[in-house]
Structures are given as C-alpha cells and as structure tokens.
Design a protein around this motif. Structure first.
Motif, short mmCIF file in Angstrom:
data_model
loop_
_atom_site.label_atom_id
_atom_site.label_comp_id
_atom_site.label_asym_id
_atom_site.label_seq_id
_atom_site.Cartn_x
_atom_site.Cartn_y
_atom_site.Cartn_z
N VAL A 72 19.90 -0.47 4.71
CA VAL A 72 18.91 -1.63 4.78
C VAL A 72 18.43 -1.62 3.28
CG1 VAL A 72 16.56 -2.30 5.39
CG2 VAL A 72 18.20 -1.74 7.24
N ALA A 75 21.21 -3.05 1.21
CA ALA A 75 21.19 -4.50 1.36
C ALA A 75 20.20 -5.44 0.55
CB ALA A 75 21.24 -4.66 3.04
N HIS A 80 26.22 -5.27 0.77
CA HIS A 80 26.69 -5.60 2.17
C HIS A 80 27.23 -4.66 2.85
CE1 HIS A 80 26.47 -10.42 1.57
NE2 HIS A 80 26.37 -9.92 0.38
N ALA A 102 14.92 -4.22 8.78
CA ALA A 102 15.85 -5.22 8.82
C ALA A 102 15.56 -6.65 9.16
CB ALA A 102 17.22 -4.70 9.46
N SER A 114 16.88 -11.02 1.43
CA SER A 114 17.28 -10.79 2.85
C SER A 114 18.07 -9.76 2.99
CB SER A 114 18.18 -12.04 3.29
OG SER A 114 18.63 -11.67 4.82
N PRO A 115 17.87 -8.78 3.70
CA PRO A 115 18.93 -7.58 3.80
C PRO A 115 20.00 -7.88 4.72
CG PRO A 115 17.05 -7.38 5.69
CD PRO A 115 16.80 -8.74 4.75
N THR A 116 21.17 -7.99 3.71
CA THR A 116 22.41 -8.54 4.38
C THR A 116 23.23 -7.41 4.77
OG1 THR A 116 23.29 -8.19 1.87
CG2 THR A 116 22.58 -10.48 2.60
N VAL A 117 22.91 -6.71 5.87
CA VAL A 117 23.14 -5.55 6.59
C VAL A 117 23.86 -5.96 7.93
CG1 VAL A 117 21.01 -4.90 7.47
CG2 VAL A 117 22.86 -3.07 7.21
N THR A 118 25.09 -5.44 8.16
CA THR A 118 25.41 -5.34 9.39
C THR A 118 25.51 -4.09 10.19
OG1 THR A 118 27.45 -6.91 8.86
CG2 THR A 118 27.73 -5.71 10.77
N ILE A 147 17.07 -10.88 13.45
CA ILE A 147 18.54 -10.32 13.33
C ILE A 147 19.48 -10.75 14.50
CG2 ILE A 147 17.66 -8.65 15.18
CD1 ILE A 147 19.47 -6.73 13.56
N PRO A 171 20.63 -10.25 8.37
CA PRO A 171 20.93 -8.92 9.09
C PRO A 171 21.45 -9.31 10.49
CG PRO A 171 18.59 -9.20 9.16
CD PRO A 171 19.22 -10.32 8.46
#
Length: 330
Positions: A72, A75, A80, A102, A114-118, A147, A171
């Motif tokens: 997080v 991100a 990413h 997230a 924006s937290p661009t986390v997968t 999310i 996210p």
C-alpha cells in the motif's frame, strides 16, 4: 485481440497475466509469502522471479500485515504492486491495511492520490484442510466501499482480470480459487483491460430460470444447467465477475424474463454474496413477474470440517444446485 490461440489452464493464465502486466510496467512488482515456491501458489507464478528478478518478485517473511502495508505504501508512491496472499484465511491479519488504508486513502486525500495496489487473495479449500484453511471471505471485502473485488471463473478472466487489476487506478482485490486451477481454455494474445469494463456476463442462455454465480460456483451452476437441460429445464447462467462495485442490471433483466432466480455462492448465507444478489432481484423485479420464491445455494452455517466424508456433505455440488432449481418447478 488477434493472433494465434494458446491453450492455458486457469493457473497458467494467472501467470500470463502477471507476465503481461510486469513486462509493460517496470513499476509493477509482486510481493508476498512463498512466491518462489510452487507449494504456495502452484504454477501460477512459476519462474517469474527468473524472468523479472527477485527485486520485482519478492518472497517475504510470513507477515501478512507487513507485506500488505509495504505494498500500500509503495502504491501511494507511484508503484503498482501486486501483493499475494496464498490463503485468504490468513489475509485477515492484513485487514487494517486493506480496509482502513487501501480502501480509504483516495477518499481521504480528496482524490489526489490513489493506492494503485492489487491484493491477490487465494481461496484454498478441500483436502481435509479444516476450518482455518478453507474460507472464502469475499463477501467481507465486497462490503467495503473504495476497493474493487474481482472473482474470475474462467481462464480468460483469470488472466484478463489480473491485467485489469494491475492497470487499475483503484485498489483492487483479485480473488482466485484453487479449485479452478485446472480449468482449460483457448485464449487469444493478452491485451490491456479496463477494470471498469468488467461486468456480469451470460455464460449460458436460457428461458426457464436464472442462476447467478461467481468464481468456482459458476462451474457448479453450469454443471447444474447441463443436468437440468436433460430434464427439459432451460437455465440461464450468469457469471457475476466483479462483486464490488456490483452492476446487477443484467441479472435483474434475466430474472424478470425467466421469473425464477437462484444465487449460488461458495460462502455462507448470512450477509453473503448470494443474499446480495437476491436483494437486487427482490428490489427491482415486480412480484407479479416472479413465478417462484427466490433461492440461494451456499455453505452450511458451520466451519469447514476436516473429515473427507464430512467435506462431501459440506460443499455444494452441481447436483445440489440442480436439486434446488428443481424445487422451483414442483
């Protein structure tokens, strides 16, 4: 997409999604427990550390909270990351990072960051693993605004949804099920995917009853539809695919047309996905258009057993689904 078709299993397709996303974005990396070990994640990440290096495929100590928090944070700083949880059960230890961090930062920062986390969460059940290793907790996270929650049911979606998640400005929780790993499909070459395009889709057309499901439950629904077709019952099967945000228009239209609706889900009934799907239909389809009560097929309200004979009773099958559908025509 154009080009030669390639036959891939669901697990191979996940790997192909990682490969595509990481090859096209040097700021995309994977982090999590057991990423260098096929025992943890099957062949879904085989040799990715050799392809991209261990600085981009990071096998971490066993700390769900730490790995998710690191992802997080990365991100929020322009990366990413794809953080991998080999068991969804133990991802609970990272709940604060997912639910309070997230899912909230874009809202709390006025949309500027924006937290661009997968977050890849793996459902791993059966095989006498017991109650602490067998949970499908997707409904927990679908409850949280902020999310996206994706649940691929086919090899094509296993690849393409992962690409969409890795490219998403939001996210995303990407949930794959190991019971799907041997499903096989002929896929065209990979391409970019807009996560906003992922919506419910009809996997089998029918006129007598609508069955909606996601992930492995779709296989049960399709199997049930084949059994019912032999008895003269024509079932329409809809793959929900993205459960948050949920776009129910196609499901509502189908249920209004067939007059019968069954929701199939691999979680429990209470506050679950099946109940949400039923609520969507109940709120939007006039009662006069419904020919039978709305039904759901879910797990029994008990933790998963360890005994193999009890597992056979615990987990629904295609015949379980078919039996419930038949009751609507009695």
């Amino acid at each position: 997409m154009s080009g030669a078709l390639q036959t891939l299993t669901y697990a191979d397709a996940i790997r192909a999604g990682f490969e595509y996303a990481m090859a096209r974005n040097p700021k995309c990396f994977a982090i999590g427990q057991g990423l260098w070990s096929p025992w943890y994640v099957g062949n879904s990440m085989k040799d990715l550390d050799k392809r991209f290096g261990k600085e981009r495929v990071i096998d971490t100590p066993v700390s769900e909270l730490a790995t998710t928090g690191a992802a997080v944070g990365a991100a929020l700083n322009g990366y990413h990351p794809i953080v991998v949880h080999p068991r969804m059960d133990f991802m609970i230890l990272a709940a604060d990072q997912i639910v309070n961090q997230a899912a909230k930062w874009r809202h709390m920062l006025g949309g500027k960051v924006s937290p661009t986390v997968t977050i890849r969460a793996i459902i791993n059940r059966g095989g006498e693993q017991g109650a602490q290793h067998s949970q499908a907790l997707h409904s927990w996270y679908a409850h949280i605004p902020g999310i996206r929650v994706l649940m691929p049911a086919t090899a094509a979606d296993a690849r393409d949804m992962l690409i969409a998640a890795a490219q998403s400005p939001d996210p995303v929780m990407y949930i794959d099920d190991r019971w799907c790993y041997e499903l096989t499909e002929d896929l065209p070459p990979a391409a970019d995917v807009d996560v906003r395009s992922i919506a419910p889709i009809v996997r089998r057309s029918g006129r007598d009853v609508t069955i909606a499901a996601a992930s492995f439950s779709l296989a049960l629904a399709l199997g049930a539809a084949e059994k019912l077709a032999e008895e003269g019952i024509d079932a329409e099967v809809i793959d929900v695919r993205q459960i948050n945000p949920l776009e129910p228009a196609l499901i509502i239209e189908s249920a209004a047309r067939t007059g019968r609706f069954v929701a199939v889900d691999g979680g429990w009934s209470t506050c679950g996905l099946a109940g949400e799907l039923i609520a969507c239909v109940a709120e939007s389809v006039p009662p006069a258009k419904l020919r039978a009560p709305l039904l759901r097929v879910t797990l029994p309200a008990a933790p998963a057993p360890t005994s193999a004979p009890l597992e056979k009773l615990y987990y629904p099958t295609s015949e379980t689904v078919a039996h419930r559908v038949r009751s609507l025509f009695a």
